[in-house]
Design a protein around this motif. Structure first.
Motif, PDB file in Angstrom:
ATOM      1  N   ARG A  12       1.130  -1.280  -0.019  1.00 27.78           N
ATOM      2  CA  ARG A  12       0.416  -0.271   0.072  1.00 27.78           C
ATOM      3  C   ARG A  12       1.316   1.199   0.187  1.00 27.78           C
ATOM      4  O   ARG A  12       0.559   2.666  -0.751  1.00 27.78           O
ATOM      5  CB  ARG A  12      -0.839   0.445   0.496  1.00 27.78           C
ATOM      6  CG  ARG A  12      -2.085  -0.729   1.424  1.00 27.78           C
ATOM      7  CD  ARG A  12      -3.067  -0.779   1.996  1.00 27.78           C
ATOM      8  NE  ARG A  12      -4.178  -2.249   2.016  1.00 27.78           N
ATOM      9  CZ  ARG A  12      -4.544  -2.266   3.213  1.00 27.78           C
ATOM     10  NH1 ARG A  12      -4.512  -2.023   4.302  1.00 27.78           N
ATOM     11  NH2 ARG A  12      -5.680  -3.228   2.980  1.00 27.78           N
ATOM     12  N   ARG A  13       1.827   1.344   0.595  1.00 26.56           N
ATOM     13  CA  ARG A  13       2.953   1.959   0.556  1.00 26.56           C
ATOM     14  C   ARG A  13       3.029   2.334  -0.547  1.00 26.56           C
ATOM     15  O   ARG A  13       3.783   3.704  -0.962  1.00 26.56           O
ATOM     16  CB  ARG A  13       4.477   2.534   1.793  1.00 26.56           C
ATOM     17  CG  ARG A  13       3.290   2.207   2.923  1.00 26.56           C
ATOM     18  CD  ARG A  13       4.408   2.267   4.260  1.00 26.56           C
ATOM     19  NE  ARG A  13       5.675   3.154   3.992  1.00 26.56           N
ATOM     20  CZ  ARG A  13       6.307   4.306   4.360  1.00 26.56           C
ATOM     21  NH1 ARG A  13       5.669   5.073   5.205  1.00 26.56           N
ATOM     22  NH2 ARG A  13       7.085   4.696   3.900  1.00 26.56           N
ATOM     23  N   PHE A  14       4.011   1.663  -1.211  1.00 22.72           N
ATOM     24  CA  PHE A  14       4.649   1.358  -2.574  1.00 22.72           C
ATOM     25  C   PHE A  14       3.227   1.635  -3.672  1.00 22.72           C
ATOM     26  O   PHE A  14       3.621   3.220  -3.835  1.00 22.72           O
ATOM     27  CB  PHE A  14       4.765   0.326  -3.170  1.00 22.72           C
ATOM     28  CG  PHE A  14       4.616   0.266  -4.404  1.00 22.72           C
ATOM     29  CD1 PHE A  14       5.418   0.456  -5.389  1.00 22.72           C
ATOM     30  CD2 PHE A  14       3.772  -0.632  -5.393  1.00 22.72           C
ATOM     31  CE1 PHE A  14       5.650   0.295  -6.873  1.00 22.72           C
ATOM     32  CE2 PHE A  14       3.406  -0.312  -6.767  1.00 22.72           C
ATOM     33  CZ  PHE A  14       4.247  -0.177  -7.182  1.00 22.72           C
ATOM     34  N   GLU A  15       1.994   1.596  -3.453  1.00 23.01           N
ATOM     35  CA  GLU A  15       0.979   2.432  -4.390  1.00 23.01           C
ATOM     36  C   GLU A  15       0.903   3.655  -4.097  1.00 23.01           C
ATOM     37  O   GLU A  15       0.953   4.542  -5.173  1.00 23.01           O
ATOM     38  CB  GLU A  15      -0.225   1.924  -4.319  1.00 23.01           C
ATOM     39  CG  GLU A  15       0.004   0.452  -4.719  1.00 23.01           C
ATOM     40  CD  GLU A  15      -1.742  -0.312  -4.289  1.00 23.01           C
ATOM     41  OE1 GLU A  15      -2.289  -0.632  -5.293  1.00 23.01           O
ATOM     42  OE2 GLU A  15      -2.371  -0.207  -3.358  1.00 23.01           O
ATOM     43  N   GLN A  16       0.935   4.295  -2.924  1.00 20.29           N
ATOM     44  CA  GLN A  16       0.593   5.623  -2.985  1.00 20.29           C
ATOM     45  C   GLN A  16       1.893   6.412  -3.041  1.00 20.29           C
ATOM     46  O   GLN A  16       2.656   7.487  -3.993  1.00 20.29           O
ATOM     47  CB  GLN A  16       1.131   5.849  -0.967  1.00 20.29           C
ATOM     48  CG  GLN A  16      -0.475   5.583  -0.226  1.00 20.29           C
ATOM     49  CD  GLN A  16      -0.475   5.890   0.856  1.00 20.29           C
ATOM     50  OE1 GLN A  16       0.465   5.762   1.802  1.00 20.29           O
ATOM     51  NE2 GLN A  16      -1.064   6.043   1.880  1.00 20.29           N
ATOM     52  N   PHE A  17       3.747   5.778  -3.156  1.00 22.80           N
ATOM     53  CA  PHE A  17       4.500   6.864  -3.090  1.00 22.80           C
ATOM     54  C   PHE A  17       4.565   6.456  -4.908  1.00 22.80           C
ATOM     55  O   PHE A  17       5.099   7.286  -6.054  1.00 22.80           O
ATOM     56  CB  PHE A  17       5.720   6.182  -3.055  1.00 22.80           C
ATOM     57  CG  PHE A  17       6.007   6.798  -1.615  1.00 22.80           C
ATOM     58  CD1 PHE A  17       6.667   7.516  -1.139  1.00 22.80           C
ATOM     59  CD2 PHE A  17       6.052   4.852  -0.208  1.00 22.80           C
ATOM     60  CE1 PHE A  17       6.422   8.007   0.007  1.00 22.80           C
ATOM     61  CE2 PHE A  17       6.588   5.461   0.960  1.00 22.80           C
ATOM     62  CZ  PHE A  17       6.914   6.673   1.170  1.00 22.80           C
ATOM     63  N   ALA A  18       4.323   5.834  -5.682  1.00 17.70           N
ATOM     64  CA  ALA A  18       4.241   5.507  -6.896  1.00 17.70           C
ATOM     65  C   ALA A  18       2.883   6.662  -7.699  1.00 17.70           C
ATOM     66  O   ALA A  18       3.397   7.288  -9.035  1.00 17.70           O
ATOM     67  CB  ALA A  18       3.637   3.967  -7.794  1.00 17.70           C
ATOM     68  N   ASP A  19       1.811   6.213  -7.131  1.00 16.20           N
ATOM     69  CA  ASP A  19       1.409   7.077  -7.732  1.00 16.20           C
ATOM     70  C   ASP A  19       1.485   8.689  -7.666  1.00 16.20           C
ATOM     71  O   ASP A  19       1.266   9.569  -8.089  1.00 16.20           O
ATOM     72  CB  ASP A  19      -0.504   7.211  -6.861  1.00 16.20           C
ATOM     73  CG  ASP A  19      -0.912   5.725  -7.254  1.00 16.20           C
ATOM     74  OD1 ASP A  19      -0.647   5.183  -8.211  1.00 16.20           O
ATOM     75  OD2 ASP A  19      -1.548   5.661  -6.965  1.00 16.20           O
TER      76      ASP A  19
END
Length: 75
Positions: A12-19
């Motif tokens: 989920r943190r990955f998704e936030q940073f990637a977004d």
């Protein structure tokens, strides 16, 4: 007291940073997710995606080709 985070937390943190186009931080978190759950194909695909976004095509392809080959065998 030690608090252990699971793979989903890091994903989920990955998704936030990637977004937010924070690719280095996204990469750190997807690596942590894969460390916790190395066989998760969604995480592997996301790792390949972020590597592509960062211009690291060789490492991205190294992750993708085995996944595609494995899928073809299972069909």
């Amino acid at each position: 007291l030690r608090f252990e985070r699971n793979a989903e937390y890091y994903y989920r943190r990955f998704e936030q940073f990637a977004d937010n186009y924070q690719y280095f931080d996204a990469l750190v978190n997807i690596r942590m997710a894969l460390q916790k759950d190395p066989d998760n194909q969604d995480y592997q695909l996301s790792m390949a995606e972020i590597l592509t976004e960062m211009g690291n095509y060789e490492d991205s392809n190294a992750l993708l080709f085995p996944l595609f080959y494995q899928k073809k065998i299972n069909e």
